[in-house]
Design a protein around this motif. Structure first.
Motif, PDB file in Angstrom:
ATOM      1  N   ARG A 125       4.560  34.729 -12.765  1.00  0.00           N
ATOM      2  CA  ARG A 125       3.384  35.164 -13.518  1.00  0.00           C
ATOM      3  C   ARG A 125       3.598  36.505 -14.215  1.00  0.00           C
ATOM      4  NH1 ARG A 125      -2.399  33.989 -11.376  1.00  0.00           N
ATOM      5  NH2 ARG A 125      -2.552  33.765 -13.640  1.00  0.00           N
ATOM      6  N   ALA A 126       4.637  37.227 -13.831  1.00  0.00           N
ATOM      7  CA  ALA A 126       4.900  38.531 -14.442  1.00  0.00           C
ATOM      8  C   ALA A 126       5.583  38.416 -15.795  1.00  0.00           C
ATOM      9  CB  ALA A 126       5.757  39.377 -13.503  1.00  0.00           C
ATOM     10  N   VAL A 127       6.065  37.229 -16.132  1.00  0.00           N
ATOM     11  CA  VAL A 127       6.789  37.033 -17.387  1.00  0.00           C
ATOM     12  C   VAL A 127       5.993  36.104 -18.293  1.00  0.00           C
ATOM     13  CG1 VAL A 127       8.913  36.190 -18.441  1.00  0.00           C
ATOM     14  CG2 VAL A 127       9.008  37.399 -16.248  1.00  0.00           C
ATOM     15  N   LYS A 128       5.657  36.572 -19.479  1.00  0.00           N
ATOM     16  CA  LYS A 128       4.932  35.777 -20.459  1.00  0.00           C
ATOM     17  C   LYS A 128       5.912  35.317 -21.536  1.00  0.00           C
ATOM     18  CE  LYS A 128       1.470  37.535 -18.133  1.00  0.00           C
ATOM     19  NZ  LYS A 128       0.873  36.780 -17.018  1.00  0.00           N
ATOM     20  N   ILE A 129       5.967  34.015 -21.783  1.00  0.00           N
ATOM     21  CA  ILE A 129       6.942  33.496 -22.746  1.00  0.00           C
ATOM     22  C   ILE A 129       6.322  33.137 -24.090  1.00  0.00           C
ATOM     23  CG2 ILE A 129       8.473  32.649 -20.932  1.00  0.00           C
ATOM     24  CD1 ILE A 129       7.410  29.804 -21.560  1.00  0.00           C
ATOM     25  N   ASP A 130       4.985  33.013 -24.143  1.00  0.00           N
ATOM     26  CA  ASP A 130       4.367  32.596 -25.402  1.00  0.00           C
ATOM     27  C   ASP A 130       2.855  32.767 -25.293  1.00  0.00           C
ATOM     28  OD1 ASP A 130       4.133  31.598 -27.949  1.00  0.00           O
ATOM     29  OD2 ASP A 130       4.805  29.567 -27.483  1.00  0.00           O
ATOM     30  N   THR A 131       2.203  32.802 -26.434  1.00  0.00           N
ATOM     31  CA  THR A 131       0.747  32.733 -26.506  1.00  0.00           C
ATOM     32  C   THR A 131       0.395  31.728 -27.590  1.00  0.00           C
ATOM     33  OG1 THR A 131       0.501  35.048 -25.833  1.00  0.00           O
ATOM     34  CG2 THR A 131      -1.393  33.998 -26.886  1.00  0.00           C
ATOM     35  N   VAL A 132      -0.347  30.707 -27.221  1.00  0.00           N
ATOM     36  CA  VAL A 132      -0.759  29.671 -28.164  1.00  0.00           C
ATOM     37  C   VAL A 132      -2.284  29.606 -28.124  1.00  0.00           C
ATOM     38  CG1 VAL A 132      -0.616  27.247 -28.799  1.00  0.00           C
ATOM     39  CG2 VAL A 132       1.376  28.380 -27.781  1.00  0.00           C
ATOM     40  N   GLY A 133      -2.920  30.037 -29.220  1.00  0.00           N
ATOM     41  CA  GLY A 133      -4.369  30.127 -29.209  1.00  0.00           C
ATOM     42  C   GLY A 133      -4.812  31.127 -28.162  1.00  0.00           C
ATOM     43  N   LYS A 134      -5.672  30.676 -27.246  1.00  0.00           N
ATOM     44  CA  LYS A 134      -6.139  31.546 -26.167  1.00  0.00           C
ATOM     45  C   LYS A 134      -5.287  31.422 -24.908  1.00  0.00           C
ATOM     46  CE  LYS A 134     -10.972  31.416 -27.700  1.00  0.00           C
ATOM     47  NZ  LYS A 134     -12.385  31.079 -27.307  1.00  0.00           N
ATOM     48  N   ASN A 135      -4.278  30.554 -24.946  1.00  0.00           N
ATOM     49  CA  ASN A 135      -3.464  30.301 -23.762  1.00  0.00           C
ATOM     50  C   ASN A 135      -2.246  31.223 -23.722  1.00  0.00           C
ATOM     51  OD1 ASN A 135      -5.047  28.088 -22.819  1.00  0.00           O
ATOM     52  ND2 ASN A 135      -4.083  26.782 -24.364  1.00  0.00           N
ATOM     53  N   VAL A 136      -2.226  32.113 -22.728  1.00  0.00           N
ATOM     54  CA  VAL A 136      -1.045  32.916 -22.459  1.00  0.00           C
ATOM     55  C   VAL A 136      -0.160  32.112 -21.511  1.00  0.00           C
ATOM     56  CG1 VAL A 136      -0.151  35.049 -21.463  1.00  0.00           C
ATOM     57  CG2 VAL A 136      -2.283  35.074 -22.787  1.00  0.00           C
TER      58      VAL A 136
END
Length: 333
Positions: free
Chosen positions: A113-124
């Motif tokens: 959960r500490a790594v974010k790979i993308d944001t699509v719309g409201k979805n992180v």
């Protein structure tokens, strides 16, 4: 494992570190009936070597039983590397146990959960992927193998399962999550002979929108195919027909269907059955044979109680003696 946007509510995910210690003896429960266990995505290994049953699922815990009636657990069995992409405290979803070439393999989805790979719309979108651990024993501990990754880091993947196809090669079959592609897929990737890593790119098998039975409403209220793919599991009928259980939704009802491969291999083409295979609000199923040979299907029920989502393992009788899977009545051990 359930897709994040629809299914995380009410779940408690248990976290593990490398060299995780077993739960204290006082926390191990004994003689627990199956319907008293709260568990998503149940997967049962019937192990003839130990004459016992081993059940895993979301949360990364393991339960043991000699007869399917009463269970002992939960035990910590997954030992992940805190220096890997998973980080020190990965979520563990939809774990499966597979016996192959005298070893036991733990197919599961791990989320950092500490790594974010993308944001699509409201979805992180967090770093999430199917991965494989190994053990010499069915009750673990299960530890990492050679390869740091099995699937692309930039794609959220989940619910990896195991299959040896007609070419004699082992494969992982998994979902590429709808949160990023907006039309979930089920794909395959070839594994190394010892399952210690993957070979080459993944290949599309089918999309969520191929289903004739799963439905949802778009933002304007119009009807369309549901976007979720979840929980693939492969099987062969007695006639040699290759089938796949998989789960989606009919509006707000959790539902499981079946597809069959026209070629008899993972490459398909995959033909979707017109109607679901299980009763409403049951899904993420798998098939196993009791130690005496009787075929059963394990699923979890999905319902909301006082604002909480409750998931309980259940068993159904099943039949593969013909050309297709037939699901019978609920089975009470």
């Amino acid at each position: 494992m359930r897709s994040v946007g629809l299914l995380m509510t009410g779940c408690l995910f248990l976290l593990f570190r490398l060299n995780a210690q077993p739960i204290g003896v006082s926390q191990i429960r004994k003689n627990v009936p199956l319907d008293s266990i709260r568990l998503s995505d149940p997967f049962i290994l019937a192990d003839k070597k130990t004459n016992s049953y081993y059940m895993t699922g979301t949360g990364g815990m393991l339960w043991k039983s000699p007869d399917l009636k009463l269970w002992e657990g939960p035990y910590l069995v997954a030992q992940t590397d805190p220096n890997s992409w998973m980080g020190p405290k990965p979520m563990i979803w939809a774990a499966e146990l597979h016996s192959f070439n005298n070893k036991y393999y733990y197919f599961a989805t791990f989320t950092n959960r500490a790594v974010k790979i993308d944001t699509v719309g409201k979805n992180v979108i967090e770093r999430r992927a199917s991965h494989v651990l190994v053990s010499d024993k069915p009750d673990g501990p299960y530890v990492p193998m050679l390869d740091a990754t099995y699937l692309p880091a930039a794609k959220p993947t989940l619910d990896g399962t195991f299959w040896v196809d007609k070419d004699g090669k082992p494969y992982m079959v998994y979902c590429y999550e709808w949160l990023q592609n907006n039309n979930g897929t089920i794909e395959k990737i070839e594994l190394k002979p010892d399952l210690s890593g993957s070979l080459g790119p993944g290949k599309l098998l089918f999309r969520a929108s191929d289903s004739p039975w799963s439905r949802e409403k778009d933002s304007t209220g119009h009807d369309r195919p549901n976007k979720v793919t979840d929980g693939p599991f492969l099987f062969l009928t007695k006639t040699g027909r290759l089938g796949m259980l998989w789960t989606s939704w009919i509006y707000d009802i959790y539902t499981q269907g079946v597809a069959y491969s026209k070629s008899g291999t993972l490459d398909g083409p995959w033909i979707q059955e017109q109607e679901p295979i299980s009763p409403p609000n049951f899904g993420h199923g798998m098939l196993f044979r009791r130690l005496d040979g009787k075929l059963l299907m394990a699923v979890h029920s999905h319902k909301s109680e006082k604002g909480r989502t409750v998931r309980i393992p259940h068993l159904f009788e099943a039949d593969l003696s013909g050309d297709k899977l037939i699901v019978g009545k609920q089975y009470v051990p």
